[in-house]
Design a protein around this motif. Structure first.
Motif, PDB file in Angstrom:
ATOM      1  N   THR A 104       0.840  -1.199   0.000  1.00  0.00           N
ATOM      2  CA  THR A 104       0.000   0.000   0.000  1.00  0.00           C
ATOM      3  C   THR A 104       0.875   1.248   0.000  1.00  0.00           C
ATOM      4  O   THR A 104       0.612   2.215  -0.738  1.00  0.00           O
ATOM      5  CB  THR A 104      -0.927   0.008   1.225  1.00  0.00           C
ATOM      6  OG1 THR A 104      -1.832  -1.099   1.134  1.00  0.00           O
ATOM      7  CG2 THR A 104      -1.733   1.290   1.297  1.00  0.00           C
ATOM      8  N   GLU A 108       0.980   4.263  -2.892  1.00  0.00           N
ATOM      9  CA  GLU A 108       0.825   5.678  -2.538  1.00  0.00           C
ATOM     10  C   GLU A 108       2.062   6.478  -2.938  1.00  0.00           C
ATOM     11  O   GLU A 108       1.953   7.605  -3.444  1.00  0.00           O
ATOM     12  CB  GLU A 108       0.563   5.805  -1.041  1.00  0.00           C
ATOM     13  CG  GLU A 108      -0.794   5.235  -0.617  1.00  0.00           C
ATOM     14  CD  GLU A 108      -1.003   5.228   0.883  1.00  0.00           C
ATOM     15  OE1 GLU A 108      -0.006   5.415   1.624  1.00  0.00           O
ATOM     16  OE2 GLU A 108      -2.154   5.021   1.322  1.00  0.00           O
ATOM     17  N   ALA A 111       2.064   6.899  -6.665  1.00  0.00           N
ATOM     18  CA  ALA A 111       1.069   7.886  -7.096  1.00  0.00           C
ATOM     19  C   ALA A 111       1.601   9.308  -6.953  1.00  0.00           C
ATOM     20  O   ALA A 111       1.271  10.195  -7.761  1.00  0.00           O
ATOM     21  CB  ALA A 111      -0.213   7.718  -6.290  1.00  0.00           C
ATOM     22  N   ARG A 115       1.134  10.426 -12.853  1.00  0.00           N
ATOM     23  CA  ARG A 115       0.459   9.435 -13.690  1.00  0.00           C
ATOM     24  C   ARG A 115       1.404   8.739 -14.660  1.00  0.00           C
ATOM     25  O   ARG A 115       1.232   7.567 -14.968  1.00  0.00           O
ATOM     26  CB  ARG A 115      -0.685  10.105 -14.455  1.00  0.00           C
ATOM     27  CG  ARG A 115      -1.831  10.579 -13.560  1.00  0.00           C
ATOM     28  CD  ARG A 115      -2.964  11.158 -14.406  1.00  0.00           C
ATOM     29  NE  ARG A 115      -3.589  10.136 -15.229  1.00  0.00           N
ATOM     30  CZ  ARG A 115      -4.639   9.409 -14.844  1.00  0.00           C
ATOM     31  NH1 ARG A 115      -5.156   9.584 -13.639  1.00  0.00           N
ATOM     32  NH2 ARG A 115      -5.166   8.518 -15.665  1.00  0.00           N
ATOM     33  N   ASP A 203      -4.942   5.088 -11.048  1.00  0.00           N
ATOM     34  CA  ASP A 203      -6.000   5.116 -10.035  1.00  0.00           C
ATOM     35  C   ASP A 203      -5.499   4.410  -8.770  1.00  0.00           C
ATOM     36  O   ASP A 203      -5.737   3.213  -8.584  1.00  0.00           O
ATOM     37  CB  ASP A 203      -7.245   4.419 -10.567  1.00  0.00           C
ATOM     38  CG  ASP A 203      -8.470   4.637  -9.691  1.00  0.00           C
ATOM     39  OD1 ASP A 203      -8.293   4.921  -8.492  1.00  0.00           O
ATOM     40  OD2 ASP A 203      -9.591   4.513 -10.205  1.00  0.00           O
ATOM     41  N   PRO A 204      -4.814   5.137  -7.876  1.00  0.00           N
ATOM     42  CA  PRO A 204      -4.234   4.492  -6.701  1.00  0.00           C
ATOM     43  C   PRO A 204      -5.281   3.911  -5.745  1.00  0.00           C
ATOM     44  O   PRO A 204      -5.039   2.881  -5.111  1.00  0.00           O
ATOM     45  CB  PRO A 204      -3.423   5.607  -6.037  1.00  0.00           C
ATOM     46  CG  PRO A 204      -4.035   6.870  -6.534  1.00  0.00           C
ATOM     47  CD  PRO A 204      -4.488   6.577  -7.923  1.00  0.00           C
ATOM     48  N   GLU A 205      -6.443   4.555  -5.614  1.00  0.00           N
ATOM     49  CA  GLU A 205      -7.454   4.038  -4.692  1.00  0.00           C
ATOM     50  C   GLU A 205      -8.001   2.700  -5.179  1.00  0.00           C
ATOM     51  O   GLU A 205      -8.209   1.768  -4.388  1.00  0.00           O
ATOM     52  CB  GLU A 205      -8.583   5.054  -4.518  1.00  0.00           C
ATOM     53  CG  GLU A 205      -8.141   6.352  -3.854  1.00  0.00           C
ATOM     54  CD  GLU A 205      -7.425   6.118  -2.534  1.00  0.00           C
ATOM     55  OE1 GLU A 205      -7.927   5.302  -1.728  1.00  0.00           O
ATOM     56  OE2 GLU A 205      -6.360   6.736  -2.305  1.00  0.00           O
ATOM     57  N   LEU A 206      -8.247   2.599  -6.486  1.00  0.00           N
ATOM     58  CA  LEU A 206      -8.706   1.328  -7.039  1.00  0.00           C
ATOM     59  C   LEU A 206      -7.619   0.271  -6.913  1.00  0.00           C
ATOM     60  O   LEU A 206      -7.905  -0.893  -6.604  1.00  0.00           O
ATOM     61  CB  LEU A 206      -9.100   1.505  -8.506  1.00  0.00           C
ATOM     62  CG  LEU A 206      -9.597   0.240  -9.227  1.00  0.00           C
ATOM     63  CD1 LEU A 206     -10.814  -0.341  -8.532  1.00  0.00           C
ATOM     64  CD2 LEU A 206      -9.902   0.556 -10.697  1.00  0.00           C
ATOM     65  N   LYS A 208      -5.321   0.065  -4.606  1.00  0.00           N
ATOM     66  CA  LYS A 208      -5.235  -0.385  -3.215  1.00  0.00           C
ATOM     67  C   LYS A 208      -6.397  -1.306  -2.863  1.00  0.00           C
ATOM     68  O   LYS A 208      -6.227  -2.284  -2.119  1.00  0.00           O
ATOM     69  CB  LYS A 208      -5.187   0.823  -2.276  1.00  0.00           C
ATOM     70  CG  LYS A 208      -3.856   1.569  -2.332  1.00  0.00           C
ATOM     71  CD  LYS A 208      -3.740   2.633  -1.252  1.00  0.00           C
ATOM     72  CE  LYS A 208      -4.663   3.796  -1.504  1.00  0.00           C
ATOM     73  NZ  LYS A 208      -4.458   4.883  -0.497  1.00  0.00           N
ATOM     74  N   ALA A 209      -7.578  -1.004  -3.378  1.00  0.00           N
ATOM     75  CA  ALA A 209      -8.739  -1.862  -3.114  1.00  0.00           C
ATOM     76  C   ALA A 209      -8.535  -3.243  -3.728  1.00  0.00           C
ATOM     77  O   ALA A 209      -8.849  -4.274  -3.115  1.00  0.00           O
ATOM     78  CB  ALA A 209     -10.004  -1.211  -3.658  1.00  0.00           C
ATOM     79  N   ARG A 210      -7.997  -3.272  -4.945  1.00  0.00           N
ATOM     80  CA  ARG A 210      -7.758  -4.559  -5.610  1.00  0.00           C
ATOM     81  C   ARG A 210      -6.643  -5.337  -4.923  1.00  0.00           C
ATOM     82  O   ARG A 210      -6.689  -6.570  -4.843  1.00  0.00           O
ATOM     83  CB  ARG A 210      -7.441  -4.320  -7.083  1.00  0.00           C
ATOM     84  CG  ARG A 210      -8.679  -3.906  -7.882  1.00  0.00           C
ATOM     85  CD  ARG A 210      -8.384  -3.629  -9.347  1.00  0.00           C
ATOM     86  NE  ARG A 210      -9.635  -3.390 -10.087  1.00  0.00           N
ATOM     87  CZ  ARG A 210      -9.695  -3.037 -11.359  1.00  0.00           C
ATOM     88  NH1 ARG A 210      -8.563  -2.884 -12.061  1.00  0.00           N
ATOM     89  NH2 ARG A 210     -10.862  -2.848 -11.950  1.00  0.00           N
ATOM     90  N   ARG A 212      -5.918  -5.206  -1.684  1.00  0.00           N
ATOM     91  CA  ARG A 212      -6.482  -5.739  -0.442  1.00  0.00           C
ATOM     92  C   ARG A 212      -7.309  -6.999  -0.716  1.00  0.00           C
ATOM     93  O   ARG A 212      -7.191  -8.000  -0.006  1.00  0.00           O
ATOM     94  CB  ARG A 212      -7.334  -4.670   0.251  1.00  0.00           C
ATOM     95  CG  ARG A 212      -7.889  -5.116   1.608  1.00  0.00           C
ATOM     96  CD  ARG A 212      -8.772  -4.026   2.205  1.00  0.00           C
ATOM     97  NE  ARG A 212      -7.999  -2.824   2.512  1.00  0.00           N
ATOM     98  CZ  ARG A 212      -7.331  -2.641   3.643  1.00  0.00           C
ATOM     99  NH1 ARG A 212      -7.345  -3.592   4.575  1.00  0.00           N
ATOM    100  NH2 ARG A 212      -6.677  -1.517   3.846  1.00  0.00           N
TER     101      ARG A 212
END
Length: 236
Positions: A104, A108, A111, A115, A203-206, A208-210, A212
């Motif tokens: 993670t 971050e 990011a 880009r 897309d760092p949030e996506l 990180k979700a993937r 996890r």
């Protein structure tokens, strides 16, 4: 006619390079079997069987067993053999939690580089064998899996974090093999590809979700609940 003594073809040949010591060969052989699951948890290894397989005496095998006991892989029982120490649920969850924290951070940090940096790393990951491992053996798949994630961590450019991640290598591979993740190989390779795609798309949030979700699957394949860190929604 020259009186010079002909050169001895044997003595003039390049000296043979000695191979690794027998104890090192035995250590590498047994450790490889532990990491790829060939020697499963709870198995009792015999000095004699390993020695016969490697065509060496029992002494270097005993030295290898002692070294692997020090590393926590084996537990020796005199005159009986060496027990493969099972990976505990607590250990499995702890290792994967550490992976989530380090990876993670890497996403971050990547990011923050912009880009273009994310796109370049995403392209590199998308082309990695771990995203299409159909031709790999189980052992090759385990190594490709580890290398895929290590590439992501290294891209963050923090050598301390990279060293911490690499220190988990053996534990990661042992847990992956113990979880028998080859049974869900298509899902794992697809998750790798989806993670690479999110990074490539910036897309760092996506991502990180993937990540996890992917790591939670590893823990669950081991038969362990994710816990509040890996699976925060479980307590909701």
């Amino acid at each position: 006619m020259s009186s010079a003594t002909p050169r001895d073809p044997v003595s003039s040949a390049t000296p043979a390079v000695p191979g690794p010591p027998a104890a090192d060969r035995a250590y590498q052989h047994v450790k490889a079997g532990l990491l790829d699951g060939s020697y499963p948890d709870g198995d009792l290894l015999s000095e004699g069987e390993v020695a016969n397989a490697l065509q060496m005496s029992r002494t270097p095998v005993r030295e290898a067993f002692l070294r692997l006991q020090t590393e926590g892989f084996l537990r020796l029982y005199p005159k009986r053999g060496a027990l493969v120490v099972p990976v505990t649920p607590t250990e499995a969850r702890a290792v994967v939690e550490a992976r989530l924290a380090l990876e993670t951070f890497a996403i971050e940090k990547l990011a923050m580089q912009g880009r273009d940096a994310m796109a370049a790393v995403g392209e590199q990951l998308a082309a990695h064998p771990a995203c299409d491992a159909a031709e790999l053996s189980d052992a090759g798949m385990h190594e490709a899996d580890r290398a895929f994630h290590a590439t992501l961590v290294a891209a963050a450019g923090n050598p301390v974090v990279a060293d911490l991640y690499n220190a988990l290598r053996d534990k990661q591979m042992r847990i992956t093999a113990t979880a028998r993740t080859h049974a869900v190989r298509p899902r794992i390779t697809q998750q790798h590809a989806h993670l690479a795609s999110a990074i490539r798309d910036g897309d760092p949030e996506l991502a990180k979700a993937r990540l996890r979700k992917h790591l939670l699957g590893t823990v669950r394949a081991f038969g362990v609940a994710g816990g509040p860190y890996l699976d925060p929604e479980s307590d909701l």
